[in-house]
Design a protein around this motif. Structure first.
Motif, mmCIF file in Angstrom:
data_model
loop_
_atom_site.group_PDB
_atom_site.id
_atom_site.type_symbol
_atom_site.label_atom_id
_atom_site.label_comp_id
_atom_site.label_asym_id
_atom_site.label_seq_id
_atom_site.Cartn_x
_atom_site.Cartn_y
_atom_site.Cartn_z
ATOM 1 N N ALA A 532 6.758 9.087 6.297
ATOM 2 C CA ALA A 532 7.760 8.224 5.670
ATOM 3 C C ALA A 532 7.348 6.766 5.771
ATOM 4 O O ALA A 532 7.509 5.993 4.826
ATOM 5 N N GLY A 533 6.805 6.368 6.928
ATOM 6 C CA GLY A 533 6.374 4.990 7.086
ATOM 7 C C GLY A 533 5.232 4.633 6.162
ATOM 8 O O GLY A 533 5.225 3.560 5.536
ATOM 9 N N LEU A 534 4.247 5.517 6.028
ATOM 10 C CA LEU A 534 3.128 5.267 5.118
ATOM 11 C C LEU A 534 3.604 5.206 3.670
ATOM 12 O O LEU A 534 3.134 4.383 2.875
ATOM 13 N N SER A 535 4.554 6.075 3.314
ATOM 14 C CA SER A 535 5.093 6.052 1.951
ATOM 15 C C SER A 535 5.822 4.744 1.683
ATOM 16 O O SER A 535 5.705 4.164 0.595
ATOM 17 N N GLN A 536 6.565 4.254 2.665
ATOM 18 C CA GLN A 536 7.306 3.007 2.493
ATOM 19 C C GLN A 536 6.348 1.832 2.331
ATOM 20 O O GLN A 536 6.576 0.938 1.516
ATOM 21 N N ALA A 538 3.251 1.960 1.206
ATOM 22 C CA ALA A 538 2.596 2.070 -0.090
ATOM 23 C C ALA A 538 3.548 1.718 -1.226
ATOM 24 O O ALA A 538 3.143 1.109 -2.220
ATOM 25 N N ALA A 539 4.821 2.079 -1.067
ATOM 26 C CA ALA A 539 5.794 1.774 -2.109
ATOM 27 C C ALA A 539 5.983 0.277 -2.268
ATOM 28 O O ALA A 539 6.301 -0.215 -3.345
ATOM 29 N N ALA A 540 5.777 -0.477 -1.199
ATOM 30 C CA ALA A 540 5.905 -1.923 -1.279
ATOM 31 C C ALA A 540 4.741 -2.549 -2.031
ATOM 32 O O ALA A 540 4.842 -3.662 -2.532
ATOM 33 N N ARG A 541 3.620 -1.821 -2.122
ATOM 34 C CA ARG A 541 2.455 -2.346 -2.842
ATOM 35 C C ARG A 541 2.546 -2.058 -4.338
ATOM 36 O O ARG A 541 2.148 -2.861 -5.168
ATOM 37 N N ASP A 542 3.040 -0.880 -4.630
ATOM 38 C CA ASP A 542 3.049 -0.473 -6.033
ATOM 39 C C ASP A 542 4.137 0.579 -6.225
ATOM 40 O O ASP A 542 4.457 1.324 -5.312
ATOM 41 N N VAL A 543 4.658 0.644 -7.405
ATOM 42 C CA VAL A 543 5.688 1.639 -7.674
ATOM 43 C C VAL A 543 5.117 3.051 -7.653
ATOM 44 O O VAL A 543 5.839 4.029 -7.551
ATOM 45 N N GLN A 544 3.785 3.194 -7.764
ATOM 46 C CA GLN A 544 3.148 4.502 -7.726
ATOM 47 C C GLN A 544 2.319 4.587 -6.443
ATOM 48 O O GLN A 544 1.139 4.229 -6.441
ATOM 49 N N PRO A 545 2.889 5.007 -5.355
ATOM 50 C CA PRO A 545 2.167 4.991 -4.096
ATOM 51 C C PRO A 545 0.995 5.953 -4.076
ATOM 52 O O PRO A 545 1.068 7.044 -4.626
ATOM 53 N N PHE A 546 -0.076 5.495 -3.428
ATOM 54 C CA PHE A 546 -1.253 6.308 -3.147
ATOM 55 C C PHE A 546 -2.025 6.726 -4.404
ATOM 56 O O PHE A 546 -2.816 7.639 -4.348
ATOM 57 N N LEU A 547 -1.769 6.104 -5.560
ATOM 58 C CA LEU A 547 -2.409 6.575 -6.793
ATOM 59 C C LEU A 547 -3.502 5.621 -7.239
ATOM 60 O O LEU A 547 -3.359 4.412 -7.161
ATOM 61 N N VAL A 598 3.286 14.997 -8.284
ATOM 62 C CA VAL A 598 4.531 14.220 -8.367
ATOM 63 C C VAL A 598 5.490 14.645 -7.262
ATOM 64 O O VAL A 598 6.141 13.815 -6.619
ATOM 65 N N ASP A 599 5.559 15.962 -7.028
ATOM 66 C CA ASP A 599 6.457 16.451 -5.983
ATOM 67 C C ASP A 599 6.043 15.940 -4.605
ATOM 68 O O ASP A 599 6.888 15.604 -3.768
ATOM 69 N N VAL A 600 4.714 15.890 -4.353
ATOM 70 C CA VAL A 600 4.245 15.390 -3.061
ATOM 71 C C VAL A 600 4.679 13.944 -2.854
ATOM 72 O O VAL A 600 5.196 13.558 -1.796
ATOM 73 N N LEU A 601 4.478 13.117 -3.892
ATOM 74 C CA LEU A 601 4.822 11.701 -3.760
ATOM 75 C C LEU A 601 6.332 11.497 -3.720
ATOM 76 O O LEU A 601 6.833 10.608 -3.029
ATOM 77 N N ALA A 602 7.049 12.309 -4.449
ATOM 78 C CA ALA A 602 8.505 12.216 -4.380
ATOM 79 C C ALA A 602 9.004 12.585 -2.992
ATOM 80 O O ALA A 602 9.940 11.974 -2.462
ATOM 81 N N PHE A 603 8.347 13.583 -2.392
ATOM 82 C CA PHE A 603 8.710 13.962 -1.026
ATOM 83 C C PHE A 603 8.494 12.791 -0.063
ATOM 84 O O PHE A 603 9.323 12.502 0.794
ATOM 85 N N GLY A 604 7.356 12.104 -0.213
ATOM 86 C CA GLY A 604 7.104 10.936 0.639
ATOM 87 C C GLY A 604 8.138 9.844 0.434
ATOM 88 O O GLY A 604 8.601 9.218 1.385
ATOM 89 N N GLY A 606 11.183 10.300 -0.535
ATOM 90 C CA GLY A 606 12.430 10.769 0.074
ATOM 91 C C GLY A 606 12.447 10.558 1.575
ATOM 92 O O GLY A 606 13.467 10.174 2.154
ATOM 93 N N LEU A 607 11.289 10.813 2.223
ATOM 94 C CA LEU A 607 11.205 10.564 3.668
ATOM 95 C C LEU A 607 11.407 9.090 3.989
ATOM 96 O O LEU A 607 12.082 8.727 4.959
ATOM 97 N N ALA A 608 10.799 8.223 3.188
ATOM 98 C CA ALA A 608 10.956 6.789 3.411
ATOM 99 C C ALA A 608 12.411 6.364 3.256
ATOM 100 O O ALA A 608 12.924 5.563 4.039
#
Length: 702
Positions: A532-536, A538-547, A598-604, A606-608
């Motif tokens: 969740a922390g890594l997703s958060q 990454a989300a602050a960098r770009d709307v599409q995390p890890f892509l 998409v499901d993997v990133l959506a899961f991340g 959601g955790l964030a």
């Protein structure tokens, strides 16, 4: 016969006095001596008169009878002949009393402290042989006595008695935490015994009563714990006429040092005229709550960040000192108010920033000398420092004896340590830190309230987040903010994001600027919070995390990540292909993002969201919409702040979960000045609201 019988009588009386009379004890000794002499002289005179005249005739016998009765009166006043005991009347038949009601609850009888002391402590061979207890007083959770120590025979000093507190507790059948020996003001032959009898009341009295009850505005004293007799343990923090005072807390792992630091800071922040800068060399893990709410938090040991704060400390101290001289009338002490607040610099594990092996020789010297100036020179400029360390030597103070002397002068708290304090480190301290229990037990040595016994800090851990949220946020005055901004630049203007920036830097060092989504999916299996922390981040960098860039050509030749558990199950990553086109896709072919990815990133996401206390389902739906283009953002009409593209982009970034100006700017792609201007407009239109200082969210009512 002459006077020989008279002289014989006098000699007999004197011999009787020497052998027995002076030890009778039924009256004071000097009075007994005078009484004996009077009787002896009277008897000798009567004998001389009788033997030198006509013998015992009627007159001498009458004089003997009257004088004997008169002289015996004082003796018989102290010695009464008891009346004869008559026959005992038969006892009356006892009335048959009704049976008492059944006792619903049996309470443990409180120990008889004096009886236990006399039988097991003051007895021959006991820990305090020949001592006595007197002057019993009731305390909130027990009893307090004065211990009278013997001055002869088996002598026990007050210091020795304190060292034998554990033996005394063992002899009386109590726990070590129930017995305390404290110094007495009237001499070393006396001591105080504090016995805790009601453990439930004692435990309840250690509940943190809240910031208002822990700060006395008349004296500037902060209270942070209790001694066994219920007296509160003080910390002299600041005073309107004397300035700000520094202090140190020493305690090993598990002693409660960091929690005490956060408790003190919560009390100070709630006064409304304190702001806090902090340094945590352990990446914020020691003081997580304070790091989130401090005005400026430097976490880690990055020399650049440390140097920026050290420069800021000197700017504040030197500028305020000069301002005191410029002000009219001239001031001796910087005024303490919400507009000109106290600045407390908190440094946890301070020995680490003074260690040249960890931060470099040059930066270590800068850190030590700057902190020394806080304690020595900036007190009247409204600044103080709180040092905390698990070390117990001079390196706690950067090797500077001037820093040690100025910090321990007013406030020193010693908690459980694995080694004894270096000699002379804290003058006047005589406790045994190695023998202290963990979890908040401490000695206090300072300007007010020093005692030889240890107490215990309040238990505030569960309430701290609430008190930090409720504390008013104050900033340094304009006359200080201006030079800080001009000389430090973004190191100061972005201070509210220093914790987020340091966290992002740590994540980048460990997982790279764009972590592999397959790795995040595997991490989520073992540690959802980390994912969740890594997703958060990454989300602050770009709307599409890890892509990667969706226009880049990527391949999926490598197999998905797999891991075999100890039970023999094989876990395959849910990541099968990137969201961009692969080498096997035909040019110009309509591209459909891989739904599993998409499901993997959506899961991340959601955790964030869950980590932030938000609805994970809404966050997952939002990330799916953003990645697949299934939804087109719509905006409310009639608002001036949404009349520009910048306003709409920034508002949408907030709706997507960005909550700080930094993350909003990164996500929306605008400069910091533009972000702040749009935020003000959105707040005016009530489209967004502040959740706390520097944090924003979309207004659900909009």
């Amino acid at each position: 016969m002459g006077t020989a019988p008279a002289w014989g009588f006098l000699a007999t009386a004197g011999l009787w006095w020497l052998l027995r009379g002076r030890r009778t004890g039924w009256a004071p000794r000097r009075w007994l001596a005078a009484y004996t002499l009077t009787v002896a002289v009277a008897g000798a005179v009567w004998l001389a008169w009788t033997t030198t005249t006509h013998g015992p005739t009627r007159l001498p016998l009458a004089v003997l009878w009257a004088g004997g009765y008169a002289l015996a009166v004082p003796y018989w006043r102290h010695h009464h002949i008891p009346n004869p005991i008559g026959p005992t009347p038969p006892a009356p038949e006892p009335d048959v009393a009704p049976e008492p009601p059944a006792i619903a609850e049996v309470h443990e009888q409180l120990p008889e402290v004096i009886d236990l002391w006399n039988k097991w402590v003051a007895c021959k061979g006991g820990p305090a042989e020949g001592s006595q207890l007197a002057d019993r007083e009731s305390t909130a959770d027990g009893e307090k006595y004065t211990v009278l120590l013997p001055r002869s025979g088996s002598r026990v000093s007050r210091r020795e008695l304190q060292n034998r507190a554990y033996q005394i507790a063992h002899a009386m059948g109590m726990s070590a935490a129930q017995i305390r020996i404290d110094a007495h003001d009237d001499g070393e032959h006396l001591a105080y015994l504090l016995a805790t009898l009601d453990r439930e009341t004692a435990a309840a009295s250690l509940t943190y009563p809240g910031p208002k009850d822990c700060y006395d505005p008349a004296t500037g004293i902060t209270y942070w714990g209790r001694w066994p007799d219920g007296e509160r343990m003080p910390w002299t923090a600041f005073h309107p006429e004397r300035g700000v005072f520094s202090g140190v807390i020493l305690g090993g792992t598990g002693a409660g040092k960091s929690r005490l630091v956060e408790q003190l800071c919560a009390t100070w922040l709630n006064t409304g005229f304190v702001t806090i800068w902090m340094i945590d060399p352990q990446d914020g893990s020691s003081l997580p709550t304070l790091a989130e709410y401090a005005d400026w938090a430097v976490v880690g040991r990055d020399p650049k960040r440390l140097n920026a704060m050290m420069r800021g400390i000197d700017i504040v101290g030197e500028t305020r000192t000069k301002n005191n001289a410029i002000a009219r009338p001239r001031r001796k002490v910087h005024p303490l108010s919400p507009r000109t607040p106290v600045l407390i610099v908190v440094i946890d594990e301070c020995h680490m920033i003074f260690d040249p092996n960890l931060v470099g020789p040059e930066q270590a010297a800068i850190n030590a000398n700057t902190v020394d100036r806080i304690a020595r020179s900036y007190r009247k400029g409204g600044m103080g420092v709180l040092l905390a360390s698990q070390d117990s030597g001079l390196k706690v103070f950067g090797g500077l004896d001037t820093l040690r002397a100025n910090v321990v002068n007013y406030n020193s708290v010693v908690m459980r340590l694995t080694s004894n304090i270096a000699g002379g480190l804290i003058p006047g301290f005589g406790g045994d830190a190695k023998a202290l229990p963990p979890h908040g037990y401490a000695y206090y040595n300072g300007a007010t309230g020093s005692r030889d016994i240890h107490g215990r800090a309040f238990d505030a851990e569960n309430d701290l987040p609430r008190y930090y949220r409720e504390a008013p946020r104050v900033e340094l005055e304009t006359a200080i903010r201006r030079p800080l901004t001009e000389q430090l630049g973004t190191a100061y203007t972005r201070r509210h994001h220093a914790l987020d920036d340091a966290t992002t830097a740590n994540a980048t060092n460990l997982y790279g600027p764009v972590p592999d989504p397959s790795l995040i999916a595997e991490i989520a299996i073992d540690d959802p919070d980390l994912a969740a922390g890594l997703s958060q981040i990454a989300a602050a960098r770009d709307v599409q995390p890890f892509l990667p860039d969706l226009g880049q050509t990527t391949t999926t030749d490598r197999p998905p990540a797999a891991r075999t558990t100890t039970t023999g199950n094989t876990l395959l990553s849910a990541w099968t292909r990137q969201l961009g086109p692969t080498a096997t896709d035909e040019p110009g072919e309509d591209f459909e993002p891989d739904r599993q990815a998409v499901d993997v990133l959506a899961f991340g996401a959601g955790l964030a969201a869950q980590a932030r206390g938000e609805d994970p389902d809404e966050a997952m739906a939002a990330i799916r919409d953003a990645l697949t283009g299934d939804a087109t953002p719509t905006f409310p009409s009639g608002f001036k702040s949404l009349g520009t593209a910048a306003g709409r982009d920034i508002y949408q970034a907030i709706r997507d979960g960005a909550d700080t100006p930094a993350t909003i700017g990164i996500r929306a792609g605008y400069a910091e000045s533009t972000v702040h201007r749009i935020l003000k407009a959105l707040l005016a239109d009530k489209l967004i609201r502040k959740t706390r200082y520097g944090r924003y969210e979309a207004n659900p009512a909009a």
